[in-house]
Design a protein around this motif. Structure first.
Motif, short mmCIF file in Angstrom:
data_model
loop_
_atom_site.label_atom_id
_atom_site.label_comp_id
_atom_site.label_asym_id
_atom_site.label_seq_id
_atom_site.Cartn_x
_atom_site.Cartn_y
_atom_site.Cartn_z
N GLY A 156 1.35 3.95 -9.01
CA GLY A 156 1.82 3.32 -7.63
C GLY A 156 2.06 2.05 -7.60
O GLY A 156 3.07 1.34 -7.00
N VAL A 157 1.33 1.13 -8.35
CA VAL A 157 1.35 -0.30 -7.97
C VAL A 157 2.73 -0.97 -8.58
O VAL A 157 3.03 -1.67 -7.80
N THR A 181 -2.81 5.20 -8.97
CA THR A 181 -2.79 3.71 -8.86
C THR A 181 -1.71 3.21 -9.93
O THR A 181 -1.05 2.22 -9.77
N LYS A 182 -2.10 3.66 -11.26
CA LYS A 182 -0.98 3.08 -12.35
C LYS A 182 0.41 3.42 -11.87
O LYS A 182 1.24 2.63 -12.33
N ILE A 196 -7.69 8.88 -9.45
CA ILE A 196 -7.26 7.81 -8.77
C ILE A 196 -6.71 6.57 -9.52
O ILE A 196 -5.83 6.02 -9.09
N LEU A 197 -7.12 6.50 -10.59
CA LEU A 197 -6.52 5.47 -11.54
C LEU A 197 -5.18 5.84 -12.02
O LEU A 197 -4.25 4.86 -12.11
N LEU A 243 -7.68 6.96 -2.27
CA LEU A 243 -7.15 5.82 -2.62
C LEU A 243 -6.76 5.11 -1.36
O LEU A 243 -6.94 3.69 -1.28
N LEU A 297 -7.83 1.43 -0.05
CA LEU A 297 -6.89 0.25 -0.02
C LEU A 297 -6.85 -0.15 1.59
O LEU A 297 -6.62 -1.51 1.76
N CYS A 312 -2.57 5.57 5.91
CA CYS A 312 -2.48 5.62 4.57
C CYS A 312 -2.93 7.25 4.47
O CYS A 312 -2.27 7.79 3.63
N ILE A 326 0.93 -1.29 0.00
CA ILE A 326 -0.04 0.06 -0.06
C ILE A 326 0.92 1.21 0.08
O ILE A 326 0.40 2.30 -0.94
N THR A 361 2.17 1.84 -3.38
CA THR A 361 1.28 2.34 -4.22
C THR A 361 0.76 3.73 -3.97
O THR A 361 0.73 4.66 -5.00
#
Length: 468
Positions: free
Chosen positions: A244-245, A241-242, A237-238, A97, A101, A144, A64, A67
């Protein structure tokens, strides 16, 4: 610009970012040390249960955290471009986010804790470990939000206030542990569950202090984080995420590779496992420096990338990478010349110390390779490049390091094959060092392409109103 000139120009800029972040890193490590020390006062079973619990929930939290690191990229670039509205909007989306998570992870870990005996944990340890996990997991959503606000500050180079708050939080951790674990100040003695509750309270205090700082500090008077609330924006957010993942997977991968190594090394006996653990503890101590420098590099490069001055960015990167190499060499020299003393800090066992010293000699070269690859990752993250570096390091760790370590350590090979060399536990560290040098070379090439290549994202930068 020569390397010496780049070093002279960049060192006074990067060190004020690096040193406070380093102290914050050590404050985070101190929390684990405090939990271990205070759990030891409760008893051996309680200490073991917290160790087992941490081994379960920490990898999830590392993912996390990685991300959410994607948020730092957006904040640092937007700040460099002078876009305070994007800074605030991205941070709020990062908080959404993080909470999502955190809650999902809390649910997963609660289910794991409820069935912990299925994982082969002894019954004596399973019950208190389950109680600890079920308490500490509720700190994850709060943590978080802490890291989202922390990245909001650090991405804008406000690192020292975060460090001061992090150090204060360590004091709160000691106080809350004392209250809830042992039943002081009118609180009931909750044992290991109290340790989890103390973690919740510490992160809550950390969050309140951070929010208070960003709400009252004069430097944020024209861009209050919560001056305008944004609804969840799933496309934003996406995007976070892209970014961070891959970083989260990288953090988790680095954690897991040593877990796999321990599984194999433990087959060689207690002396080998103990010697490895000494080297691992020393590596973690020094790795915190590399990790802090990587974060500073990401912030600095992100600010300059957002500002759009490609020549200033390239000169800064030359200085940053050169300084990282210099720090890595100093750490390597310290580990080589102080290997005996470092090993003796952890044990007086006459069998363990010589083997630990041998590992530390190899780990010294591991250290310089690790310092360089972590720094290069930080530079590449600053320009938003995360997926390809993750692929390079994953191939290096799992495609080269583990198979080569298996062979060099003299582990049984199929079809009765054997090699004439058997380095034992040292072989695992040799293999991982080789893998890291290969990863460093690949990342160095990637950096060259991204920052100096004609098709790279830096070549077509247009200067903006810069805060860098």
């Amino acid at each position: 610009m020569s390397i010496v000139s780049a070093l002279r120009r960049e060192t006074p800029i990067i060190l004020p970012l690096f040193l406070p972040i380093l102290i914050s890193q050590y404050a985070g490590i101190a929390n684990g040390v405090i939990d271990t020390a205070m759990a030891g006062a409760l008893g051996t079973v309680e200490l073991a249960s917290i160790a087992v619990g941490a081994a379960i929930w920490v990898p999830f939290f590392a993912f996390i955290l990685g991300t959410l690191y994607g948020l730092l990229i957006f904040v640092s670039q937007a700040f460099g471009a002078g876009d305070s509205e994007s800074v605030n909007a991205s941070t709020q989306q990062g908080m959404y986010l993080g909470v999502a998570l955190g809650l999902l992870t809390t649910l997963i870990l609660y289910l794991i804790a409820s069935n912990i005996s299925l994982f082969g944990v002894e019954a004596e340890i399973a019950e208190p470990a389950s109680r600890y996990i079920k308490a500490v997991i509720w700190s994850i959503p709060v943590a978080c939000m802490v890291f989202a606000v922390r990245f909001y500050c650090e991405g804008q180079k406000a690192v020292m206030p975060v460090t001061i708050i992090a150090v204060i939080s360590v004091g709160f951790k000691i106080l809350f542990n004392y209250m809830f674990m042992f039943g002081n100040f009118g609180m009931p003695a909750m044992g290991v569950a109290g340790c989890g509750l103390a973690t919740i309270c510490e992160y809550t205090a950390f969050l309140l202090m951070l929010v208070g700082y960003v709400s009252l500090a004069p430097r944020f008077s024209k861009q209050r984080l919560f001056g305008r609330l944004h609804h969840p924006n799933f496309s934003s957010i996406l995007e976070i995420t892209k970014k961070g993942v891959p970083i989260g997977l990288c953090f988790t991968s680095e954690f897991l590779i040593f877990s796999v190594m321990v599984m194999f090394i433990s087959q060689e006996g207690a002396v080998a496992a103990a010697a490895h653990q000494i080297a691992f503890n020393c590596m973690i101590l020094f790795f915190s420096m590399a990790a802090a420098f990587s974060s500073a590099a990401c912030i600095r490069v992100g600010n300059l990338f957002g500002g759009g001055d490609k020549e200033k960015l390239r000169h800064a990167v030359s200085g940053i990478v050169s300084l990282s190499a210099l720090i890595g060499c100093l750490l390597m020299a310290g580990m080589i010349f102080k290997a005996q003393e470092l090993a003796s800090l952890f044990t007086s066992d006459a069998l363990v110390i010589p083997l630990a010293v041998s590992i530390l000699y190899v780990a010294a070269f591991f250290q310089i390779a690790d310092s360089m690859q972590v720094c290069l990752n930080g530079v590449l993250r600053g320009v938003g490049d995360v997926s390809v570096p993750f692929l390079y390091t994953t191939i290096a760790y799992w495609g080269i390091g583990i198979p080569l370590g298996y062979v060099l350590a003299g582990m049984p090979l199929p079809l009765g094959l054997a090699i004439p060399m058997n380095f034992g536990v040292v072989g695992w560290w040799l293999a991982l060092t080789v893998a890291l040098f290969i990863a460093t070379a690949a990342l160095g090439w990637r950096m060259r392409v991204m920052l100096w290549g004609k098709a790279g994202p830096v070549e077509n930068l247009v200067a903006a109103q810069s805060n860098a």
